[in-house]
Design an enzyme around this catalytic site. Structure first.
Site, short mmCIF file in Angstrom:
data_model
loop_
_atom_site.label_atom_id
_atom_site.label_comp_id
_atom_site.label_asym_id
_atom_site.label_seq_id
_atom_site.Cartn_x
_atom_site.Cartn_y
_atom_site.Cartn_z
N LYS A 18 1.09 -1.27 0.08
CA LYS A 18 -0.06 0.03 -0.04
C LYS A 18 0.82 1.44 0.09
O LYS A 18 2.13 1.25 0.41
CB LYS A 18 -0.82 -0.01 1.30
N GLY A 103 10.65 -2.73 5.84
CA GLY A 103 11.08 -1.28 6.27
C GLY A 103 10.86 -0.22 5.50
O GLY A 103 11.60 0.93 5.45
N SER A 111 0.64 -6.77 5.46
CA SER A 111 -0.18 -7.43 4.33
C SER A 111 -0.12 -8.92 4.38
O SER A 111 -1.08 -9.68 4.07
CB SER A 111 0.12 -6.73 3.00
N ASP A 143 -1.83 -1.57 10.64
CA ASP A 143 -2.26 -1.77 9.15
C ASP A 143 -2.95 -2.96 8.69
O ASP A 143 -3.34 -3.10 7.80
CB ASP A 143 -1.07 -1.43 8.34
#
Length: 296
Positions: A18, A103, A111, A143
């Site tokens: 993303k 990173g 994900s 996330d």
């Protein structure tokens, strides 16, 4: 000729990256967690996960993120969290083909964890709704719920408040400086701006936003500053997440590839297409469902 039924264990399960089209730090909770506003966009740069059943009930990793111990790998932790939450006795061996740099602010680990939850929910026949998978995922990383949502989103809170949105087609040049920026270090920086005025989802413009973490990373990581400076000469360059990756948006693939072709020889980058939905939705049969029902 009779068609054989699909074996979901034979599938390759995608885990897309993303981009944070902007990232504002609008406050800080009493527990130290930062309050954010952002727009998350899925792109077609993706890791690939494969799963193999085990009869001993263990969760093991065959391949995965280099340098990450098995017990600390988010895919292993995600599978074990799903077992703990449901009492499932099944086991699995997980293989991850990494393409998303670690990173880099692209959400690769989160994900991978989300895809693990979605895939094993199907493969183990658990039938949990997306909302429950999100609850489990939030404990693994802020996330993770976004990737389970399966849509681009306006994101608030610590990452748990998701508002699905539609975004226009776009292509991105993503530069990969080749360093890992520790997220905790950047959020702990005393010079970080933490009082950006919140914006409303109605009528927002990603072009008017910025990444509040970018000035901190620029000062501490010259490779990121160099990538931003170079790409700024060819587009609206900004950093994604807490870095280190940098991107600029373009209307067409041709424009993006023309920019990438001018990249200095000592830089690394890719062209990525913006997605409207998580590519799990494109898998055949009911494997393409993130849970027993969709959210949003």
């Amino acid at each position: 000729m009779e068609r054989r039924p699909l074996d979901p264990w034979a599938l390759a399960w995608p885990a897309p990256a993303k981009l944070n089209l902007f990232l504002h730090v609008v406050g800080r909770r009493a527990d130290g967690y930062h309050l954010l506003q952002s727009v998350f966009r899925l792109i077609d740069l993706a890791d690939t996960l494969r799963f193999a059943p085990r009869t001993d009930g263990e969760v093991r990793r065959a391949t995965g993120a280099e340098g990450v111990p098995e017990d600390e790998d988010l895919v292993v932790r995600a599978a074990r969290s799903l077992k703990a939450a449901t009492g499932c006795a099944a086991g699995v061996t997980i293989s991850v083909e990494k393409r998303i740099p670690m990173g880099g602010g692209l959400g690769g680990g989160s994900s991978d964890a989300a895809t693990t939850l979605a895939a094993l929910n199907r493969l183990w026949g658990l039938g949990l709704p997306v909302a429950e998978l999100m609850r489990i995922g939030l404990a693994l990383g802020a996330d993770v719920p976004f990737f389970l949502l399966g849509r681009n989103a306006f994101v608030e809170g610590v990452g748990e408040r998701l508002h699905p949105i539609d975004l226009p087609p776009a292509w991105y040049v993503v530069l990969v400086p080749g360093i890992a920026v520790p997220t905790r270090e950047i959020f702990a920086a005393p010079e970080l701006t933490r009082d950006t005025k919140p914006i409303k989802i109605q009528g927002f413009s990603t072009s008017a936003g910025r990444n509040d973490l970018e000035p901190v990373v620029r000062r501490r990581y010259p490779a990121v500053a160099r990538a931003i400076d170079w790409l700024s000469g060819l587009g609206d360059a900004r950093m994604t997440g807490s870095g280190a990756c940098v991107f600029a948006e373009f209307r067409t693939e041709r424009e993006a590839r023309a920019v990438l072709s001018r990249m200095p020889a000592d830089m690394c980058g890719v062209v990525a297409r913006g997605l409207d939905h998580h590519p799990i939705s494109d898998l055949p049969g009911d494997a393409g469902q993130l849970g027993s029902r969709q959210v949003g």
